[in-house]
Design a protein around this motif. Structure first.
Motif, PDB file in Angstrom:
ATOM      1  N   PRO A  32      -5.238 104.412-105.012  1.00 59.92           N
ATOM      2  CA  PRO A  32      -5.970 103.181-104.701  1.00 59.92           C
ATOM      3  C   PRO A  32      -5.402 102.467-103.487  1.00 59.92           C
ATOM      4  CG  PRO A  32      -4.558 102.864-106.620  1.00 59.92           C
ATOM      5  CD  PRO A  32      -4.500 104.321-106.288  1.00 59.92           C
ATOM      6  N   VAL A  33      -6.257 101.674-102.854  1.00 60.90           N
ATOM      7  CA  VAL A  33      -5.820 100.875-101.703  1.00 60.90           C
ATOM      8  C   VAL A  33      -4.809  99.836-102.189  1.00 60.90           C
ATOM      9  CG1 VAL A  33      -6.561  99.309 -99.868  1.00 60.90           C
ATOM     10  CG2 VAL A  33      -8.066 101.182-100.596  1.00 60.90           C
ATOM     11  N   PRO A  34      -3.661  99.699-101.518  1.00 64.03           N
ATOM     12  CA  PRO A  34      -2.675  98.672-101.918  1.00 64.03           C
ATOM     13  C   PRO A  34      -3.299  97.283-101.862  1.00 64.03           C
ATOM     14  CG  PRO A  34      -1.713 100.209-100.337  1.00 64.03           C
ATOM     15  CD  PRO A  34      -3.176 100.521-100.400  1.00 64.03           C
ATOM     16  N   PRO A  35      -3.005  96.434-102.840  1.00 62.64           N
ATOM     17  CA  PRO A  35      -3.626  95.097-102.898  1.00 62.64           C
ATOM     18  C   PRO A  35      -3.494  94.296-101.608  1.00 62.64           C
ATOM     19  CG  PRO A  35      -2.390  95.538-104.907  1.00 62.64           C
ATOM     20  CD  PRO A  35      -2.093  96.673-103.970  1.00 62.64           C
ATOM     21  N   GLU A  36      -2.330  94.404-100.945  1.00 66.83           N
ATOM     22  CA  GLU A  36      -2.120  93.607 -99.730  1.00 66.83           C
ATOM     23  C   GLU A  36      -2.961  94.100 -98.546  1.00 66.83           C
ATOM     24  OE1 GLU A  36       1.074  96.814 -99.801  1.00 66.83           O
ATOM     25  OE2 GLU A  36       0.105  95.448-101.237  1.00 66.83           O
ATOM     26  N   GLN A  37      -3.498  95.326 -98.663  1.00 68.34           N
ATOM     27  CA  GLN A  37      -4.327  95.869 -97.580  1.00 68.34           C
ATOM     28  C   GLN A  37      -5.805  95.908 -97.944  1.00 68.34           C
ATOM     29  OE1 GLN A  37      -2.864  99.718 -96.366  1.00 68.34           O
ATOM     30  NE2 GLN A  37      -0.741  99.044 -96.306  1.00 68.34           N
ATOM     31  N   ARG A  38      -6.112  95.478 -99.162  1.00 69.08           N
ATOM     32  CA  ARG A  38      -7.457  95.699 -99.682  1.00 69.08           C
ATOM     33  C   ARG A  38      -8.543  94.999 -98.849  1.00 69.08           C
ATOM     34  NH1 ARG A  38      -9.195  98.524-103.582  1.00 69.08           N
ATOM     35  NH2 ARG A  38     -11.135  98.073-104.686  1.00 69.08           N
ATOM     36  N   ASP A  39      -8.340  93.739 -98.494  1.00 70.06           N
ATOM     37  CA  ASP A  39      -9.358  93.023 -97.717  1.00 70.06           C
ATOM     38  C   ASP A  39      -9.633  93.719 -96.394  1.00 70.06           C
ATOM     39  OD1 ASP A  39      -9.602  91.184 -99.702  1.00 70.06           O
ATOM     40  OD2 ASP A  39      -8.485  89.598 -98.705  1.00 70.06           O
ATOM     41  N   GLN A  40      -8.568  94.119 -95.708  1.00 75.20           N
ATOM     42  CA  GLN A  40      -8.716  94.760 -94.403  1.00 75.20           C
ATOM     43  C   GLN A  40      -9.417  96.114 -94.528  1.00 75.20           C
ATOM     44  OE1 GLN A  40      -4.978  95.455 -92.437  1.00 75.20           O
ATOM     45  NE2 GLN A  40      -5.887  96.576 -90.750  1.00 75.20           N
ATOM     46  N   VAL A  41      -9.004  96.910 -95.520  1.00 76.02           N
ATOM     47  CA  VAL A  41      -9.582  98.249 -95.691  1.00 76.02           C
ATOM     48  C   VAL A  41     -11.054  98.155 -96.099  1.00 76.02           C
ATOM     49  CG1 VAL A  41      -9.499 100.353 -97.083  1.00 76.02           C
ATOM     50  CG2 VAL A  41      -7.385  99.370 -96.185  1.00 76.02           C
ATOM     51  N   LEU A  42     -11.360  97.261 -97.046  1.00 76.97           N
ATOM     52  CA  LEU A  42     -12.751  97.148 -97.499  1.00 76.97           C
ATOM     53  C   LEU A  42     -13.652  96.645 -96.384  1.00 76.97           C
ATOM     54  CD1 LEU A  42     -12.483  95.829-101.176  1.00 76.97           C
ATOM     55  CD2 LEU A  42     -12.355  98.145-100.278  1.00 76.97           C
ATOM     56  N   ARG A  43     -13.151  95.723 -95.568  1.00 75.42           N
ATOM     57  CA  ARG A  43     -13.937  95.263 -94.416  1.00 75.42           C
ATOM     58  C   ARG A  43     -14.183  96.425 -93.454  1.00 75.42           C
ATOM     59  NH1 ARG A  43     -17.706  92.091 -92.926  1.00 75.42           N
ATOM     60  NH2 ARG A  43     -16.742  90.481 -94.220  1.00 75.42           N
ATOM     61  N   GLY A  44     -13.175  97.248 -93.249  1.00 75.54           N
ATOM     62  CA  GLY A  44     -13.335  98.417 -92.383  1.00 75.54           C
ATOM     63  C   GLY A  44     -14.368  99.393 -92.915  1.00 75.54           C
ATOM     64  N   VAL A  45     -14.343  99.614 -94.242  1.00 78.67           N
ATOM     65  CA  VAL A  45     -15.323 100.509 -94.864  1.00 78.67           C
ATOM     66  C   VAL A  45     -16.736  99.962 -94.673  1.00 78.67           C
ATOM     67  CG1 VAL A  45     -16.158 101.410 -97.072  1.00 78.67           C
ATOM     68  CG2 VAL A  45     -13.710 101.461 -96.558  1.00 78.67           C
ATOM     69  N   LEU A  46     -16.901  98.658 -94.871  1.00 81.69           N
ATOM     70  CA  LEU A  46     -18.223  98.050 -94.707  1.00 81.69           C
ATOM     71  C   LEU A  46     -18.698  98.171 -93.255  1.00 81.69           C
ATOM     72  CD1 LEU A  46     -20.590  96.548 -95.943  1.00 81.69           C
ATOM     73  CD2 LEU A  46     -19.367  94.394 -95.537  1.00 81.69           C
ATOM     74  N   ASP A  47     -17.799  97.938 -92.314  1.00 82.77           N
ATOM     75  CA  ASP A  47     -18.164  98.073 -90.898  1.00 82.77           C
ATOM     76  C   ASP A  47     -18.606  99.499 -90.580  1.00 82.77           C
ATOM     77  OD1 ASP A  47     -17.626  95.435 -90.409  1.00 82.77           O
ATOM     78  OD2 ASP A  47     -15.643  95.767 -89.542  1.00 82.77           O
ATOM     79  N   GLN A  48     -17.924 100.485 -91.162  1.00 80.87           N
ATOM     80  CA  GLN A  48     -18.304 101.878 -90.938  1.00 80.87           C
ATOM     81  C   GLN A  48     -19.687 102.159 -91.508  1.00 80.87           C
ATOM     82  OE1 GLN A  48     -15.161 104.289 -92.547  1.00 80.87           O
ATOM     83  NE2 GLN A  48     -13.949 104.190 -90.682  1.00 80.87           N
ATOM     84  N   LEU A  49     -19.965 101.639 -92.691  1.00 75.39           N
ATOM     85  CA  LEU A  49     -21.275 101.834 -93.294  1.00 75.39           C
ATOM     86  C   LEU A  49     -22.374 101.206 -92.450  1.00 75.39           C
ATOM     87  CD1 LEU A  49     -20.609 101.291 -97.112  1.00 75.39           C
ATOM     88  CD2 LEU A  49     -21.437 103.381 -96.042  1.00 75.39           C
ATOM     89  N   ILE A  50     -22.111 100.029 -91.915  1.00 74.80           N
ATOM     90  CA  ILE A  50     -23.101  99.353 -91.060  1.00 74.80           C
ATOM     91  C   ILE A  50     -23.337 100.170 -89.794  1.00 74.80           C
ATOM     92  CG2 ILE A  50     -23.475  97.310 -89.613  1.00 74.80           C
ATOM     93  CD1 ILE A  50     -21.997  95.708 -91.849  1.00 74.80           C
ATOM     94  N   GLY A  51     -22.256 100.645 -89.166  1.00 71.85           N
ATOM     95  CA  GLY A  51     -22.403 101.484 -87.978  1.00 71.85           C
ATOM     96  C   GLY A  51     -23.175 102.758 -88.276  1.00 71.85           C
ATOM     97  N   TYR A  52     -22.922 103.334 -89.435  1.00 78.41           N
ATOM     98  CA  TYR A  52     -23.627 104.554 -89.852  1.00 78.41           C
ATOM     99  C   TYR A  52     -25.125 104.291 -89.986  1.00 78.41           C
ATOM    100  CZ  TYR A  52     -24.471 108.807 -92.648  1.00 78.41           C
ATOM    101  OH  TYR A  52     -24.929 110.011 -93.112  1.00 78.41           O
TER     102      TYR A  52
END
Length: 202
Positions: A32-52
């Motif tokens: 799992p994504v470490p809690p302290e990185q979760r906001d940054q990683v999830l935002r990155g995933v969403l940005d990738q989905l939008i770009g896709y």
């Protein structure tokens, strides 16, 4: 999260798509994504989905088509990564995917790749003259320090071995060296004779 996490030119990105993308990231990371990185990683995933989604919309606008045969070949490549059909089916079930979904995803990926190739790769051409000119003007970028790749075959002698054991090991080492100099395959000789766990296997 709401059922719709984003809208891209009127087209939705659903929570299910988002969750699946996050699971893929965690699967590649091995946890799992470490809690302290979760906001940054999830935002990155969403940005990738939008770009896709944007790229996918562009493939439809430009009527990019990938033949069914190429999609089937890609699916067969994916199947070939599994020992048998049962293992492939088990993977689909573990990810809550159907074969049709996998085919659809593969088609979309291939359409986007084709769009990028047509729009970018075809327009980026570098001539040999440009390469040589860049190399001549930027020599510092191509400097490398000395390097060496060492390979060895370890003939070991137990600690406290007597003179006879040492002599026997030396004789074996000399015999192996003769075989190397005679042109025999070094890797095969290492696997056969080396007592080093690293050197024998590699």
């Amino acid at each position: 999260l709401p059922e719709v996490v984003a809208r891209v030119n009127g087209e939705t990105v659903t929570k299910a798509e988002f969750d699946r993308a996050v699971e893929a990231v965690e699967s590649r990371a091995g946890g799992p994504v470490p809690p302290e990185q979760r906001d940054q990683v999830l935002r990155g995933v969403l940005d990738q989905l939008i770009g896709y989604k944007v790229l996918l919309q562009e493939t439809r606008a430009r009527k990019v088509v990938v033949p069914d045969g190429e999609v089937d070949a890609r699916i067969n490549q994916i199947r070939g990564q599994f020992p048998d059909e049962a293992a492939f089916t088990k993977m689909l079930a573990s990810r809550n995917l159907t074969l049709d979904q996998v085919k659809s995803d593969a088609r979309h990926d291939m359409e986007i790749s084709k769009l990028i190739d047509d729009e970018i790769s075809a327009k980026v051409a570098v001539t040999p003259e440009q390469i040589n000119d860049f190399y001549a003007k930027n020599p510092d970028q191509f400097k490398q320090g000395d390097s060496v790749r060492a390979s060895h075959i370890l003939i070991s002698v137990p600690k406290g071995a007597d003179a006879a054991a040492k002599a026997q090991a030396r004789t074996k080492a000399e015999e192996v060296l003769k075989e190397v100099k005679a042109g025999q395959d070094f890797a095969a000789l290492a696997k056969q004779h080396s007592a080093g766990p690293g050197s024998a296997a590699n």
